[in-house]
Scaffold this motif. Structure first.
Motif, PDB file in Angstrom:
ATOM      1  N   UNK A 210       0.844  -1.186   0.000  1.00 15.25           N
ATOM      2  CA  UNK A 210       0.000   0.000   0.000  1.00 15.25           C
ATOM      3  C   UNK A 210       0.884   1.242   0.000  1.00 15.25           C
ATOM      4  N   UNK A 211       2.004   1.158   0.708  1.00 10.04           N
ATOM      5  CA  UNK A 211       3.001   2.226   0.649  1.00 10.04           C
ATOM      6  C   UNK A 211       2.978   3.135   1.852  1.00 10.04           C
ATOM      7  N   UNK A 212       4.094   3.830   2.045  1.00 11.03           N
ATOM      8  CA  UNK A 212       4.204   4.773   3.151  1.00 11.03           C
ATOM      9  C   UNK A 212       3.563   6.116   2.850  1.00 11.03           C
ATOM     10  N   UNK A 213       3.041   6.275   1.637  1.00 12.77           N
ATOM     11  CA  UNK A 213       2.541   7.577   1.211  1.00 12.77           C
ATOM     12  C   UNK A 213       1.023   7.679   1.257  1.00 12.77           C
ATOM     13  N   UNK A 214       0.386   6.835   2.055  1.00 19.21           N
ATOM     14  CA  UNK A 214      -1.036   6.956   2.352  1.00 19.21           C
ATOM     15  C   UNK A 214      -1.154   7.421   3.798  1.00 19.21           C
ATOM     16  N   UNK A 215      -1.865   8.513   4.019  1.00 23.94           N
ATOM     17  CA  UNK A 215      -1.972   9.052   5.369  1.00 23.94           C
ATOM     18  C   UNK A 215      -3.391   9.534   5.645  1.00 23.94           C
ATOM     19  N   UNK A 216      -3.699   9.659   6.925  1.00 22.89           N
ATOM     20  CA  UNK A 216      -5.007  10.155   7.377  1.00 22.89           C
ATOM     21  C   UNK A 216      -6.153   9.397   6.705  1.00 22.89           C
ATOM     22  N   UNK A 217      -5.983   8.109   6.523  1.00 19.80           N
ATOM     23  CA  UNK A 217      -6.964   7.278   5.830  1.00 19.80           C
ATOM     24  C   UNK A 217      -7.462   6.172   6.761  1.00 19.80           C
ATOM     25  N   UNK A 218      -8.636   5.641   6.446  1.00 15.49           N
ATOM     26  CA  UNK A 218      -9.261   4.622   7.289  1.00 15.49           C
ATOM     27  C   UNK A 218      -9.274   3.281   6.571  1.00 15.49           C
ATOM     28  N   UNK A 219      -8.820   2.248   7.265  1.00 16.94           N
ATOM     29  CA  UNK A 219      -8.763   0.886   6.729  1.00 16.94           C
ATOM     30  C   UNK A 219      -9.708   0.000   7.536  1.00 16.94           C
ATOM     31  N   UNK A 220     -10.622  -0.678   6.821  1.00 18.92           N
ATOM     32  CA  UNK A 220     -11.566  -1.590   7.471  1.00 18.92           C
ATOM     33  C   UNK A 220     -11.669  -2.875   6.663  1.00 18.92           C
ATOM     34  N   UNK A 221     -11.392  -4.003   7.291  1.00 19.49           N
ATOM     35  CA  UNK A 221     -11.548  -5.327   6.676  1.00 19.49           C
ATOM     36  C   UNK A 221     -10.769  -5.448   5.357  1.00 19.49           C
ATOM     37  N   UNK A 222      -9.491  -5.124   5.413  1.00 17.76           N
ATOM     38  CA  UNK A 222      -8.585  -5.332   4.291  1.00 17.76           C
ATOM     39  C   UNK A 222      -7.578  -6.415   4.660  1.00 17.76           C
ATOM     40  N   UNK A 223      -6.925  -6.984   3.639  1.00 20.91           N
ATOM     41  CA  UNK A 223      -5.941  -8.031   3.888  1.00 20.91           C
ATOM     42  C   UNK A 223      -4.712  -7.782   3.031  1.00 20.91           C
ATOM     43  N   UNK A 224      -3.525  -7.881   3.644  1.00 23.01           N
ATOM     44  CA  UNK A 224      -2.278  -7.850   2.889  1.00 23.01           C
ATOM     45  C   UNK A 224      -1.694  -9.254   2.865  1.00 23.01           C
ATOM     46  N   UNK A 225      -0.990  -9.579   1.780  1.00 22.28           N
ATOM     47  CA  UNK A 225      -0.443 -10.927   1.647  1.00 22.28           C
ATOM     48  C   UNK A 225       0.882 -10.919   0.906  1.00 22.28           C
ATOM     49  N   UNK A 226       1.775 -11.758   1.363  1.00 24.01           N
ATOM     50  CA  UNK A 226       3.051 -12.000   0.686  1.00 24.01           C
ATOM     51  C   UNK A 226       3.824 -10.714   0.473  1.00 24.01           C
ATOM     52  N   UNK A 227       3.908  -9.943   1.517  1.00 17.13           N
ATOM     53  CA  UNK A 227       4.700  -8.711   1.487  1.00 17.13           C
ATOM     54  C   UNK A 227       5.892  -8.906   2.409  1.00 17.13           C
ATOM     55  N   UNK A 228       7.074  -9.019   1.813  1.00 19.35           N
ATOM     56  CA  UNK A 228       8.282  -9.173   2.615  1.00 19.35           C
ATOM     57  C   UNK A 228       8.563  -7.875   3.352  1.00 19.35           C
ATOM     58  N   UNK A 229       8.815  -7.951   4.645  1.00 23.06           N
ATOM     59  CA  UNK A 229       8.995  -6.746   5.440  1.00 23.06           C
ATOM     60  C   UNK A 229      10.389  -6.168   5.242  1.00 23.06           C
ATOM     61  N   UNK A 230      10.429  -4.883   4.905  1.00 21.96           N
ATOM     62  CA  UNK A 230      11.711  -4.193   4.759  1.00 21.96           C
ATOM     63  C   UNK A 230      12.228  -3.782   6.135  1.00 21.96           C
ATOM     64  N   UNK A 231      13.546  -3.726   6.251  1.00 24.73           N
ATOM     65  CA  UNK A 231      14.136  -3.407   7.553  1.00 24.73           C
ATOM     66  C   UNK A 231      13.793  -1.992   7.999  1.00 24.73           C
ATOM     67  N   UNK A 232      13.651  -1.070   7.040  1.00 24.97           N
ATOM     68  CA  UNK A 232      13.428   0.327   7.401  1.00 24.97           C
ATOM     69  C   UNK A 232      11.965   0.636   7.670  1.00 24.97           C
TER      70      UNK A 232
END
Length: 373
Positions: free
Chosen positions: A240-262
């Protein structure tokens, strides 16, 4: 053949009972009233419909400027014998105080191989384009919306490229529903850009996926976007990215996203950063359980894969009690299986069942007509 003629006329007439329907064909084997979409639009009045036949030849770019027009093609993958599509070299929406308005126009069942955009006339005093509907279309090139807009629906569409908005303009009452967003890593860096001043802009029951089966990376679906509402979406290998802000998330799913160290937390759980709101029901790094999940994870970009949820985390887990991701409602227009066709009846097949006809005899023709609500 007379029976077939009357059936075709009847099908076209169902597009609108109160407007004139004009037909367009760039295929010499199929005769339409016009050979270009622009000529049909120019000949039309406000609220008329332009029906575009499937053709092996592409159609030239067209502009809708001073009238409300509906342009309908056969769909992005019509379910019929001889499944010809209507491929178009772009479309332009313009609105000027000079007179007339494209407000309320609709594009349906078309494939675009060049830009679709709303752009100013550069004559001063340009105003927004409102209540535009993009239904069951495929966009292989960017959609660029450089005019402020209110009331905008994108439904049953395929996006293989970017959607660009202007960060200095206000966009309100937008609904992105039941769409397929394919994010090609290395081809585009972001897919939806600069929905910065958003008022009631909602992404509901969409599938975001990519060819990045290792997950992670710095590429993200959204850039510089605020005040959005996300509900019932699947983000499969698509940050989804770090550039989404002040937004509301309800009943969404993320999958197979390797976590970056930063930014490990932000990639998997966008609802936990940037002043976003966790509305509940969200799941991070969990397989949604689509039937063709393995093929989808391998980066296959076909919109005709089986995206239904057989079982698993996304099954009946939406805020509305439905599956997360693309909708497959038994009734109504929100069924991804039907989205490949435009929302007008179509002739699926036509066969002459009499092998030979004696002089004065009868010719038998079998017609299979279908509809996709």
């Amino acid at each position: 053949m007379k029976k077939v003629f009357f059936l075709v006329v009847g099908l076209i007439a169902t597009i609108s009972a109160f407007s004139t329907v004009r037909t367009v064909s760039s295929n010499p084997a199929t005769i339409g009233q016009f050979t270009t979409i622009q000529a049909a639009i120019d000949a039309s009045a406000d609220s008329d419909t332009v029906y575009v036949y499937g053709s092996p030849n592409s159609y030239a770019i067209f502009t809708i400027q001073d009238k409300k027009i509906t342009v309908i093609g056969p769909g992005w993958s019509p379910d019929k014998n001889l499944p010809l599509t209507a491929t178009v070299d772009g479309a332009i929406f313009r609105n000027s105080p000079a007179g007339g308005s494209p407000d309320g126009s609709e594009l349906q069942g078309l494939i675009f191989n060049s830009n679709v955009r709303a752009s100013a006339l550069n004559v001063g005093g340009d105003i927004g384009v409102n209540n535009v509907r993009l239904i069951r279309c495929q966009f292989n090139f960017p959609v660029t919306w450089d005019l402020a807009s209110s009331g905008f629906l994108m439904e049953g569409c395929i996006f293989y490229n970017t959607l660009n908005f202007s960060g200095s303009l206000t966009y309100q009452n937008f609904l992105f529903q039941n769409n397929y967003f394919y994010f090609s890593i290395g081809f585009i860096s972001t897919q939806i850009n600069s929905l910065t001043n958003s008022v009631n802009v909602r992404f509901d029951h969409n599938l975001f996926t990519s060819n990045n089966n290792s997950g992670g990376g710095t590429a993200s679906v959204f850039f510089s976007s605020r005040f959005l509402t996300f509900s019932n979406n699947i983000f499969n290998q698509a940050n989804v990215g770090n550039n989404v802000s002040f937004s509301t998330f309800t009943n969404n799913i993320t999958n197979n996203i390797t976590l970056n160290s930063s930014n490990a937390t932000s990639n998997a759980t966008p609802w936990a950063i940037n002043s976003n709101v966790d509305g509940g029901g969200n799941l991070a790094n969990t397989s949604p359980g689509m039937v063709d999940q393995t093929t989808i994870n391998n980066g296959n970009s076909s919109p005709n894969l089986n995206f239904t949820i057989a079982s698993g985390a996304a099954n009946n887990s939406g805020s509305d009690g439905k599956d997360m991701g693309l909708l497959f409602d038994a009734t109504g227009s929100l069924n991804w299986t039907n989205s490949r066709n435009s929302r007008v009846p179509r002739i699926f097949s036509m066969n002459i069942t009499t092998p030979t006809v004696t002089p004065g005899g009868n010719l038998s023709v079998t017609v299979d007509a279908r509809k996709s609500n």
